[in-house]
Design a protein around this motif. Sequence first.
Motif, PDB file in Angstrom:
ATOM      1  N   ALA A 114      -9.990  50.097 -49.830  1.00 36.05           N
ATOM      2  CA  ALA A 114     -11.404  50.198 -49.451  1.00 36.05           C
ATOM      3  C   ALA A 114     -11.755  49.122 -48.422  1.00 36.05           C
ATOM      4  N   GLN A 115     -11.248  47.910 -48.626  1.00 37.21           N
ATOM      5  CA  GLN A 115     -11.527  46.824 -47.670  1.00 37.21           C
ATOM      6  C   GLN A 115     -10.982  47.160 -46.288  1.00 37.21           C
ATOM      7  N   GLU A 134     -10.417  50.204 -45.082  1.00 35.92           N
ATOM      8  CA  GLU A 134     -11.236  51.283 -44.519  1.00 35.92           C
ATOM      9  C   GLU A 134     -12.538  50.722 -43.944  1.00 35.92           C
ATOM     10  N   ASP A 135     -13.103  49.742 -44.642  1.00 35.14           N
ATOM     11  CA  ASP A 135     -14.351  49.146 -44.147  1.00 35.14           C
ATOM     12  C   ASP A 135     -14.110  48.364 -42.853  1.00 35.14           C
ATOM     13  N   ILE A 137     -11.884  49.225 -40.652  1.00 33.46           N
ATOM     14  CA  ILE A 137     -11.734  50.270 -39.632  1.00 33.46           C
ATOM     15  C   ILE A 137     -13.119  50.750 -39.199  1.00 33.46           C
ATOM     16  N   THR A 172     -17.801  57.738 -39.566  1.00 33.79           N
ATOM     17  CA  THR A 172     -16.575  57.217 -40.183  1.00 33.79           C
ATOM     18  C   THR A 172     -16.923  56.445 -41.445  1.00 33.79           C
ATOM     19  N   ASN A 173     -17.971  55.609 -41.344  1.00 35.26           N
ATOM     20  CA  ASN A 173     -18.304  54.789 -42.500  1.00 35.26           C
ATOM     21  C   ASN A 173     -18.890  55.621 -43.633  1.00 35.26           C
ATOM     22  N   ASN A 195     -16.131  57.116 -45.284  1.00 32.59           N
ATOM     23  CA  ASN A 195     -15.426  56.074 -46.038  1.00 32.59           C
ATOM     24  C   ASN A 195     -16.060  55.862 -47.401  1.00 32.59           C
ATOM     25  N   GLN A 197     -14.243  56.255 -50.891  1.00 33.07           N
ATOM     26  CA  GLN A 197     -14.073  55.106 -51.779  1.00 33.07           C
ATOM     27  C   GLN A 197     -14.762  55.313 -53.115  1.00 33.07           C
ATOM     28  N   ARG A 250      -4.577  58.900 -52.409  1.00 35.94           N
ATOM     29  CA  ARG A 250      -5.019  57.872 -51.462  1.00 35.94           C
ATOM     30  C   ARG A 250      -3.975  56.780 -51.281  1.00 35.94           C
ATOM     31  N   ASN A 303     -19.575  48.552 -49.978  1.00 31.62           N
ATOM     32  CA  ASN A 303     -19.255  48.861 -48.587  1.00 31.62           C
ATOM     33  C   ASN A 303     -20.099  48.020 -47.630  1.00 31.62           C
ATOM     34  N   ASN A 355     -19.115  44.390 -47.572  1.00 39.61           N
ATOM     35  CA  ASN A 355     -17.874  44.263 -46.799  1.00 39.61           C
ATOM     36  C   ASN A 355     -18.170  44.279 -45.306  1.00 39.61           C
ATOM     37  N   LEU A 356     -19.056  45.202 -44.890  1.00 41.82           N
ATOM     38  CA  LEU A 356     -19.321  45.367 -43.460  1.00 41.82           C
ATOM     39  C   LEU A 356     -20.071  44.174 -42.876  1.00 41.82           C
TER      40      LEU A 356
END
Lengths: 328, 325
Positions: A84-85, A87-88, A90, B47-48, B51, B55, B239, B288, B291-292
């Motif tokens: 997940a990290q 993907e984030d 990316i 994309t996000n 994601n 996830q 995955r 998410n 993280n971002l």
Amino acid sequence: MKRILMAVGALVIGATLAWAAGEEAYPRPAKPAKAYTIGVLVPQLTNPHFLGQAYGYVDEAERLGARVILHDAGGYQFLDKQIAQMEDLIASKVDAIALVAVSGPGTVPVVDRAVGAGIPVVNVNVMTNNDKVAIRVRSDDNVIGETMAKYLHERLKTGSVVMQSGVAGASAFEIRAKAFRAWIEKNSPGIKILGERHSLNTPDQGLKNMEDFLQTFPRIDAVYNSADFVAIGAAQALKATGKAGKVMIVTADFQPDTERLVREGVVTQAVVQQPVTMGRWAVRAAINILEKRQVPKLLYTPILSVTKENIASVDLSTVRAPAGWKPR
Amino acid sequence: MTADDAAVVADAPRGSRVPWDRVALPLFILGMGLVFGSLNPNFYSWTNVTNVARQSSVLALLAVGQTFAIVSGGIDLSVGSLLAIVSVLGSMQLVALGLVPGVVGGVLVATLAGAVSGALVALTKIPPFIVTLGMLSLARGTAFTITGGMPVVGLPAGFEAIGAGSLGPLPVPGVIAVVAFLGAHFLLRATPFGRYVYAMGGNEAAAVAAGINVRLHKFFVYCFSGFCAGVAGIVITSRTLSGQPTVGETLELYAIAAVVIGGTRLGGGDGSLVRTLLGVVVIAVLGNGLNLINVSSYIQLIVIGAIIIAAVGFDLWRREHGSAR
């Protein structure tokens, strides 16, 4: 005065040696015009090894005008979290990703996705099974095993050795143990390997293994360890039986307890990886890739052989983060 | 109008006051979206969004099963470990027998493990907490024993499509999770089984007195939770394209957290899948988004902990506040 001068002299020589043999083998590129963002994924920051590595990434990136986004999976069991990290990262459109994989096969699909999104992946320290990574930066585990074998050969010539080979099936440990055994069997007819045990890399396992070895074999001259948590256990077993310092201990890695045991003369030799250098080289490689310069497919970071005799002169700045340093 | 909706309306303050239980979480999610999006515009990128769907699909599937367990008055702590056993045994079957037997076999393994828990909960007096805590350890230990701690590799390449593939613009795991939510919502709201789940969670003695076969339906609840974990296990295995005995550790706690953040009470008799879906979205978007915007994973743990407590505290305060008028 004379002693101070000698100490300064030793420091200069030590630093020069470290410089010559150390990080400058893969030199820092010129500071790029663009400020790049590099995503970094590590398995476990509570391990001093990865804290040192994190310092390497962050400090090197600062010097090269880049920014690091650092994610910690929190342990090798959290593969889903690392995926997940990644993907984030990316989705955040970072320029490059440095990956210390928590699982070789498990990270294959997500590396495909990063490469598919045009983000180069620098694989550091622990390998993914995906061959699409732009470059791998790691220690040579063969050299780590052989360095311990050569040292014991020089010190012992003849004698009996037992092996603590760490986690069965973990590639780094296996490679070190195989290289150690192969070098001894080929080059050192006087040294006999009495037994070999696999176990988790924990002090209590090392203690138990060593106690059992001491019960099984009347004479043991040295114990090989693939990693230092089992070596610390072996040291406890030897201390308890009054054999500390009489039975040699050689090990990979260098946590603070291991350093203390080297200073006490209980651990005879520690073969030390340079996680800070790994982080620095990974960032340099990433910048080189982003600036369209050629990079090799594989870079081996150097290792250090630390003993009681040379411990005062060893430069640990490539091994550990400065005291008190924390990410962000 | 269903029983749960009626209860909510009865709870709510009279007049034109804002129905906080309905809008609080959606507003919170919207607020998070605005904050994260303004700090990192990539948060809104397609994309996000896909994601987040990928996830959160595993957590979503586990939370669907967990909702049934909690509404029925129980709990299922084993689901994280069931992922591991599906990942390992499913992978071995995928390698040995191929795609379809592997997927079916994997789901079946988890359903069977759920059936064992369900039988123990239904037929003995051992509390569900203890039964499924035991199953948590049993399943994890089995996964490690079978593999010796090593991952299972060599999975057929086509299998990757479940975790990484897309149906048009939609990621396959997200579609699976949505289908599971719709199916489970129907099951809980429109079938006798669903009504019995509410009934035995609300008052087991009354349910027995009303002639409901409580034992049988308890058994079904844990079978269903195991089945959901089985599907989730297939998704996570795809995955990672490997069988991982370590996968899913502590995920059962996040599944419970998702249900609770949504506003479903531990203790049973109350709750819905819409609420659970909102709870899943909160946890997924939070992880998410943090993280971002590059918030450390240590801080993330603190934030999620605070939100679990705050959500339940708010819910209790609202209920008391409402009934006082």
